[in-house]
Design a protein around this motif. Structure first.
Motif, PDB file in Angstrom:
ATOM      1  N   PHE A  75      -8.064   5.093  -6.648  1.00  0.00           N
ATOM      2  CA  PHE A  75      -8.597   3.483  -6.945  1.00  0.00           C
ATOM      3  C   PHE A  75      -6.655   3.423  -6.920  1.00  0.00           C
ATOM      4  O   PHE A  75      -6.691   1.715  -5.795  1.00  0.00           O
ATOM      5  N   PHE A  76      -6.359   3.471  -7.198  1.00  0.00           N
ATOM      6  CA  PHE A  76      -4.267   2.875  -7.522  1.00  0.00           C
ATOM      7  C   PHE A  76      -3.498   3.209  -5.710  1.00  0.00           C
ATOM      8  O   PHE A  76      -3.324   2.424  -5.046  1.00  0.00           O
ATOM      9  N   LEU A  79      -5.353   0.471  -3.627  1.00  0.00           N
ATOM     10  CA  LEU A  79      -4.405  -1.190  -4.475  1.00  0.00           C
ATOM     11  C   LEU A  79      -3.058  -0.758  -3.523  1.00  0.00           C
ATOM     12  O   LEU A  79      -2.875  -1.841  -2.712  1.00  0.00           O
ATOM     13  N   THR A  80      -2.924  -0.042  -3.621  1.00  0.00           N
ATOM     14  CA  THR A  80      -1.075   0.069  -2.859  1.00  0.00           C
ATOM     15  C   THR A  80      -0.116   1.019  -1.440  1.00  0.00           C
ATOM     16  O   THR A  80      -0.162  -0.433  -0.995  1.00  0.00           O
ATOM     17  N   THR A  83      -0.960  -2.275   0.745  1.00  0.00           N
ATOM     18  CA  THR A  83      -0.211  -3.829   0.591  1.00  0.00           C
ATOM     19  C   THR A  83       1.044  -3.455   0.354  1.00  0.00           C
ATOM     20  O   THR A  83       2.183  -4.101   0.986  1.00  0.00           O
ATOM     21  N   HIS A  86       1.372  -4.074   4.351  1.00  0.00           N
ATOM     22  CA  HIS A  86       1.761  -4.993   4.320  1.00  0.00           C
ATOM     23  C   HIS A  86       3.710  -5.361   4.803  1.00  0.00           C
ATOM     24  O   HIS A  86       3.604  -6.406   4.928  1.00  0.00           O
ATOM     25  N   ALA A  87       3.494  -5.857   3.390  1.00  0.00           N
ATOM     26  CA  ALA A  87       4.836  -5.749   2.712  1.00  0.00           C
ATOM     27  C   ALA A  87       5.775  -5.267   3.766  1.00  0.00           C
ATOM     28  O   ALA A  87       6.767  -6.253   4.552  1.00  0.00           O
ATOM     29  N   ASN A  90       5.291  -7.332   6.694  1.00  0.00           N
ATOM     30  CA  ASN A  90       5.358  -8.555   6.590  1.00  0.00           C
ATOM     31  C   ASN A  90       7.210  -8.743   6.646  1.00  0.00           C
ATOM     32  O   ASN A  90       7.698  -9.824   7.430  1.00  0.00           O
ATOM     33  N   GLN A  94       8.986 -10.943   9.026  1.00  0.00           N
ATOM     34  CA  GLN A  94      10.113 -12.260   8.854  1.00  0.00           C
ATOM     35  C   GLN A  94      10.909 -11.898   9.291  1.00  0.00           C
ATOM     36  O   GLN A  94      12.216 -13.197   9.592  1.00  0.00           O
ATOM     37  N   ALA A  95      11.735 -11.212   9.538  1.00  0.00           N
ATOM     38  CA  ALA A  95      13.512 -10.563   9.783  1.00  0.00           C
ATOM     39  C   ALA A  95      13.522 -10.913  11.145  1.00  0.00           C
ATOM     40  O   ALA A  95      14.356 -10.977  11.571  1.00  0.00           O
ATOM     41  N   PRO A 109       9.132 -16.002  14.020  1.00  0.00           N
ATOM     42  CA  PRO A 109       8.946 -16.740  12.297  1.00  0.00           C
ATOM     43  C   PRO A 109       9.132 -17.900  12.334  1.00  0.00           C
ATOM     44  O   PRO A 109      10.647 -18.562  11.996  1.00  0.00           O
TER      45      PRO A 109
ATOM     46  N   VAL C   6       0.470 -11.653  -0.615  1.00  0.00           N
ATOM     47  CA  VAL C   6      -0.799 -10.302  -0.806  1.00  0.00           C
ATOM     48  C   VAL C   6      -0.177  -9.689  -2.349  1.00  0.00           C
ATOM     49  O   VAL C   6      -0.688  -9.113  -3.118  1.00  0.00           O
ATOM     50  N   LEU C   7       1.068  -9.451  -1.791  1.00  0.00           N
ATOM     51  CA  LEU C   7       1.832  -8.863  -2.657  1.00  0.00           C
ATOM     52  C   LEU C   7       1.840  -8.963  -4.176  1.00  0.00           C
ATOM     53  O   LEU C   7       1.754  -8.514  -5.358  1.00  0.00           O
ATOM     54  N   VAL C  10      -1.744  -8.530  -5.481  1.00  0.00           N
ATOM     55  CA  VAL C  10      -1.309  -6.557  -6.046  1.00  0.00           C
ATOM     56  C   VAL C  10      -0.802  -6.793  -7.147  1.00  0.00           C
ATOM     57  O   VAL C  10      -1.177  -5.810  -7.719  1.00  0.00           O
ATOM     58  N   LEU C  14      -1.184  -5.261 -11.239  1.00  0.00           N
ATOM     59  CA  LEU C  14      -0.877  -3.620 -11.151  1.00  0.00           C
ATOM     60  C   LEU C  14       0.127  -3.489 -12.928  1.00  0.00           C
ATOM     61  O   LEU C  14       0.006  -2.717 -13.552  1.00  0.00           O
ATOM     62  N   ASP C 144      15.388 -13.735   4.303  1.00  0.00           N
ATOM     63  CA  ASP C 144      14.099 -12.717   4.853  1.00  0.00           C
ATOM     64  C   ASP C 144      15.322 -11.818   5.873  1.00  0.00           C
ATOM     65  O   ASP C 144      15.449 -10.972   7.187  1.00  0.00           O
ATOM     66  N   GLU C 145      16.073 -13.668   6.846  1.00  0.00           N
ATOM     67  CA  GLU C 145      17.108 -13.277   7.911  1.00  0.00           C
ATOM     68  C   GLU C 145      18.063 -12.368   8.029  1.00  0.00           C
ATOM     69  O   GLU C 145      18.291 -11.586   8.981  1.00  0.00           O
TER      70      GLU C 145
END
Lengths: 120, 229, 147
Positions: A75-76, A79-80, A83, A86-87, A90, A94-95, A109, C6-7, C10, C14, C144-145
């Protein structure tokens, strides 16, 4: 065919398929050309592969406390792991990291939202 | 020598630890080094599990891979992103020390007891006594907790005081609010977000501070200006 | 829309579970692996996760810095105080049997270990958070840049 043998075969099949997905992800990380495609290979296969391995272990241990703990771990992880993928993706977006894609160039962005701005 | 699965697992984990250690030495991006140190901790935690040292593995996973990675990242944000390259002639001295120490360790391997040897000094005298006595003196299943908290209570008290002192030292040097935002980090020598000065994070907590601290903050501010001009 | 949506979702799911696991490790340390040190680090990791996702100011509202100063000292005092209490009861320093000398299943030892582990837990949690707050508060807000 007794239930134990069946259990063993099912769990072996699950674990082997899980290992196959993890292996595919590892090959993908090495072979694919840029960050986003590698992230794609690593993120998706890693979650599915680990889940399948844990499911195989659960089948092997039957209805015990170990199974319950493995279910919690699954389960964990469910979830993680997505994520985390994605992080990371993302943060790269963003950079301002651009995907490597023929003629298409992803917009910076922020540029996609405010199109009139001529900052760059 | 028999090739049991555990043996292969131990061997593989050790090999991976070696690879990660070399990578940490070779890479100059500090961010990658911090991440690799987390990987190193996680690998050694897995290795401790295969050695049946579950408590140590737990600690290693929580501290090494969890907290210390975050703290190292926090420290890295205040300094550079890249390590400075060191010329080869400066590396020779440390290399010599490492080679000599490594050779001495290889020489000492011959005197090491075999893995799991019941008659080795670590297992034979006081260790065996604790394991045997925990059942009738303390009545708890986890021998590690019994040894840490009861038999070796003094040592654990010392460890707790060490952690307290570490936290106290950081608080004395940096303060819980990081000088309330007056100090500016300068990674790779350029100011981040130059221009508008960042407002103090906690204006309410900032005001009743003693005078000495504010003059010190002003002095540091002056120094930064002097460096810049 | 925040890029960290999203972060945040979650993390919100948690963090309570991380805190629950920390307390399980703390109070189950007699029976399984774990103890005050590990539990403290896990709880601190949960709060640090909160600070990373929701910002350090939000974390400072949830766990004020004044608590940290008090908690850090309280843990050491609880550990030392247990030793002093065993003195007062007529035993050696940290000789927990003095808490229940007549007990046949070492209840005194259990109480002593409980108190001592609680002290370790307090000190470790607060020291880790103190170090994180000290470093984290000095870092300017990074866009973030800048990475």
């Amino acid at each position: 065919m007794s239930i134990e043998v069946l259990q063993m075969f099912i769990s072996a099949a699950l674990i082997v398929s899980g290992v196959f997905f993890v292996l595919a992800g590892s090959i993908g990380i090495i072979r694919l050309p840029d960050f986003y495609t590698r992230m794609h290979a690593a993120g998706m296969t890693d979650t599915l592969g680990a889940e399948l391995v844990i499911l195989g272990l659960m089948v092997q241990s039957g209805f015990t406390q170990t199974s319950l703990k493995l279910l919690l771990i699954a389960f964990f992880l469910f979830l993680t792991s997505p994520t985390a993928s994605h992080a990371v993706a993302n943060a790269a977006h963003q950079a301002g990291l651009k995907p490597l894609l023929g003629h298409f160039r992803a917009p910076n962005p922020g540029e996609a939202v405010v199109e009139e701005e001529e900052e760059h | 020598m028999h090739f049991s699965p555990i043996f292969i697992l131990d061997f593989g984990l050790m090999a991976m630890l070696l690879v990660v250690a070399f990578a940490v030495v070779r890479i100059r991006s500090l961010f990658a080094i911090v991440m690799l140190q987390g990987v190193y901790s996680l690998l050694s935690a897995a290795w401790f599990v295969s050695l049946d040292a579950v408590d140590v593995a737990f600690t290693e996973a929580a501290v090494g891979a969890g907290i210390s990675t975050v703290l190292m990242l926090g420290a890295m944000l205040l300094t550079d992103r890249q390590a400075k390259p060191i010329p080869v002639h400066q590396k020779m001295g440390p290399f010599l020390v490492v080679v000599v120490a490594g050779l001495a360790m290889f020489y000492a391997i011959g005197d090491m007891p075999a893995y799991g040897d019941a008659l080795s000094p670590a297992n034979a005298y006081i260790g065996a006594e604790y394991i045997e006595a925990t059942k009738r003196e303390i009545f708890i299943p986890n021998v590690v907790t019994a040894v840490l908290a009861s038999y070796r209570g003094y040592d654990t008290f010392g460890e707790t005081v060490v952690i307290f002192m570490a936290g106290l030292g950081v608080l004395l040097l940096l303060g819980l609010n990081g000088n309330a935002g007056k100090w500016r980090a300068k990674p790779n020598g350029h100011n981040i977000g130059e221009g508008a000065p960042t407002p103090a994070r906690n204006p309410v907590e900032n005001e009743p501070k003693p005078v000495a601290k504010s003059t010190k903050a002003k002095r540091t501010a002056k120094k930064t200006v002097g460096v810049k001009s | 829309m925040s890029p960290h949506l999203v972060l945040r979702v979650v993390a919100k799911m948690l963090i309570p579970l991380i805190a629950l696991f920390a307390f399980y490790v703390q109070f189950h340390g007699d029976f399984g692996p774990g103890g005050g040190f590990q539990a403290g680090v896990i709880l601190a990791a949960g709060i640090i996760l909160y600070a990373l996702v929701f910002g350090i100011d939000a974390a400072k509202k949830a766990v004020p810095p004044s608590w940290i100063r008090i908690g850090m000292s309280f843990g050491v005092l609880l550990y030392g105080g247990t030793g002093v209490a065993t003195w007062m009861l007529g035993g050696n320093f940290l000789d927990y049997t003095q808490f229940a000398p007549e007990s046949t299943h070492a209840a005194g030892q259990h109480w002593g270990i409980f108190a001592v582990e609680l002290g370790v837990f307090c000190t470790v949690t607060c020291a880790m958070l103190a170090i994180f707050y000290a470093f984290g508060s000095r870092t300017p807000e990074l866009s973030d840049e800048d990475w």
